[in-house]
Design an enzyme around this catalytic site. Structure first.
Site, PDB file in Angstrom:
ATOM      1  N   ARG A   9     -13.059 -70.721  32.921  1.00  0.00           N
ATOM      2  CA  ARG A   9     -14.003 -70.263  31.892  1.00  0.00           C
ATOM      3  C   ARG A   9     -14.727 -71.451  31.249  1.00  0.00           C
ATOM      4  NH1 ARG A   9     -11.401 -68.636  27.673  1.00  0.00           N
ATOM      5  NH2 ARG A   9     -10.300 -66.967  28.775  1.00  0.00           N
ATOM      6  N   TYR A  34     -39.236 -67.126  22.367  1.00  0.00           N
ATOM      7  CA  TYR A  34     -38.977 -66.026  23.307  1.00  0.00           C
ATOM      8  C   TYR A  34     -38.454 -64.807  22.527  1.00  0.00           C
ATOM      9  CZ  TYR A  34     -36.275 -63.304  26.666  1.00  0.00           C
ATOM     10  OH  TYR A  34     -35.737 -62.279  27.402  1.00  0.00           O
ATOM     11  N   ASP A  36     -35.925 -75.981  23.026  1.00  0.00           N
ATOM     12  CA  ASP A  36     -35.830 -75.232  24.282  1.00  0.00           C
ATOM     13  C   ASP A  36     -36.925 -75.769  25.202  1.00  0.00           C
ATOM     14  OD1 ASP A  36     -35.254 -71.782  25.133  1.00  0.00           O
ATOM     15  OD2 ASP A  36     -36.138 -73.366  26.361  1.00  0.00           O
ATOM     16  N   LYS A  94     -35.208 -69.956  35.242  1.00  0.00           N
ATOM     17  CA  LYS A  94     -36.622 -70.197  35.503  1.00  0.00           C
ATOM     18  C   LYS A  94     -36.834 -71.346  36.485  1.00  0.00           C
ATOM     19  CE  LYS A  94     -37.197 -66.974  32.390  1.00  0.00           C
ATOM     20  NZ  LYS A  94     -35.842 -66.793  31.860  1.00  0.00           N
TER      21      LYS A  94
END
Ligand SMILES: C/C=C(/N=C/c1c(COP(=O)(O)O)cnc(C)c1O)C(=O)O
Length: 396
Positions: free
Chosen positions: A60, A113, A185, A210
């Site tokens: 994890r 976004y 970002d 992306k």
């Protein structure tokens, strides 16, 4: 190959951190499909837990395939360390949950976004964190929005969806003077074109879905920055806040994607500039937004902090949304779809798609036009992209 940080961007994206001779000569790094790890003694686990030795315990929080990707992405962004996550939103939420607590405030650019906007306005508020929105194209409004409980400032540049540009150095200087973190970002520009840490940012986020993955076939995220922050994001944000771990197989695909990142972003940018110029000349186009396009807002900032304009173009038609809908339905090569950075050219209507979570009032208040269209210019033959766009524009 020595992990020589002085090697160029593409060389590091392809070679850094891995020697095939350590893995039977396998040129492509191995894919570690394992959820857990064993050691030869319980004392070894003690040493890992106490940080006395590097090692893997459970998938994890750490995996060797992820670790190679983290090392390469950190190098490409000029960061000390990195952590990869299951998606871009996972990168954002793991970061914010790790670094903020109830009672804190964060100053956020008014254009981000849409789902990030939702996290700020509907998600974090449940846990007592307040987002204060400001217009980051005017750094003085950022300073005015900072209060005694502010812990960080957050923005995208170029911003999704209208590609407005923020002066990273100016905003990060304001934040640093107040002892705040600057979180940027960098999904739209990618480290090929812009490395926010070089301009004073502390933490860089990516939707690796992306350009980094680059083939429209995965979801992934990444956070790059100083080790103290990355460790906190890994051991808190990933381990127990979100559990939003990147699958080793997807990490393997992103490792493959970044090998051509520089080539792809250069081609995306070349084609996007041609599209921006075609749009600017077309009789039916009211406005074009493209970083660095002569005469557009922020062109001076683009020239200072971006090597090229990138693959996204935003524009408005003189016939507004009605004309926009006609255009969307008339294109034959470009596909109507959210997301970006794919080889395929994609077009979308932010107000009803990626930014539908902004209310009409918020869109009005923050300057997100109803008629705005966003084009992710792909890797197809540029002439085909331009011809498709022109035949659609001629009809509206
Ligand atoms: C459909 C998704 C779009 N964007 C996403 C996105 C994310 C979130 O990234 P994941 O989608 O969770 O990997 C984070 N940061 C930025 C600047 C983004 O554009 C889109 O705009 O088209």
């Amino acid at each position: 190959m020595s992990d020589d940080l002085h090697h160029g961007f593409a060389t590091r994206a392809i070679h850094l951190g891995y020697d095939p001779l350590d893995e039977q000569g396998a040129l492509s790094p191995p894919l570690y499909l394992t959820s857990t790890y064993t050691q030869d003694s319980i004392e070894a686990f003690d040493q890992i837990r106490l940080g006395e030795k590097q090692g893997y315990v459970y998938g994890r929080t750490r995996n060797p395939t992820q670790a190679l990707l983290e090392e390469r992405l950190a190098s490409l962004e000029g960061a000390e360390a990195g952590v990869v996550t299951a998606s871009g939103m996972a990168a954002i939420s793991a970061t914010l949950f790790s670094l903020l607590k109830s009672g804190d405030e964060i100053v956020v650019d008014q254009i981000v976004y849409g789902t990030a906007f939702t996290l700020f306005t509907q998600g974090l508020t449940r846990f007592g964190v307040t987002a204060v929105f400001a217009d980051f194209t005017r750094p003085e409004t950022v300073a005015a929005a900072i209060g005694p409980n502010t812990r960080a400032v957050y923005f995208e540049t170029p911003a999704n969806p209208n590609l407005r540009l923020v002066d990273i150095a100016a905003v990060s200087a304001i934040a640093r003077a107040k002892g705040l973190l600057t979180i940027v970002d960098n999904t739209f520009a990618t480290p090929v074109l812009q490395r926010p840490i070089e301009h004073g940012a502390d933490i860089v986020l990516h939707s690796a879905t992306k350009y980094l993955g680059g083939h429209g076939d995965l979801l992934a995220g990444a956070v790059l920055g100083r080790k103290e922050h990355i460790d906190a994001i890994r051991l808190q944000g990933l381990r127990y806040f979100t559990g939003a771990t990147l699958s080793p197989f997807t990490a393997f695909l992103v490792l493959r994607g970044i090998k051509t990142l520089e080539l792809r972003v250069q081609r995306h940018s070349e084609s996007a500039l041609k599209v921006a110029k075609l749009l600017r000349e077309h009789r039916n186009v009211a406005d074009v937004f493209y970083p660095g396009l002569a005469g557009t807002a922020g062109a001076d900032i683009a020239l200072r902090q971006q090597a090229a304009g990138g693959g996204l173009v935003a524009f408005e038609l003189k016939g507004g949304l009605t004309a926009g809908r006609t255009l969307l339905n008339s294109l034959k090569l470009a596909r109507i779809a959210v997301s970006l950075g794919d080889p395929e050219t994609l077009i979308q209507h932010p107000a009803s798609m990626t930014h539908a979570s902004y209310s009409a009032e918020d869109r009005e208040k923050y300057g997100l036009s109803e008629g705005l269209l966003r084009l992710s210019v792909g890797l197809e033959t540029p002439e085909d992209i331009l011809a498709d766009l022109k035949q659609g524009l001629d009809r509206v």
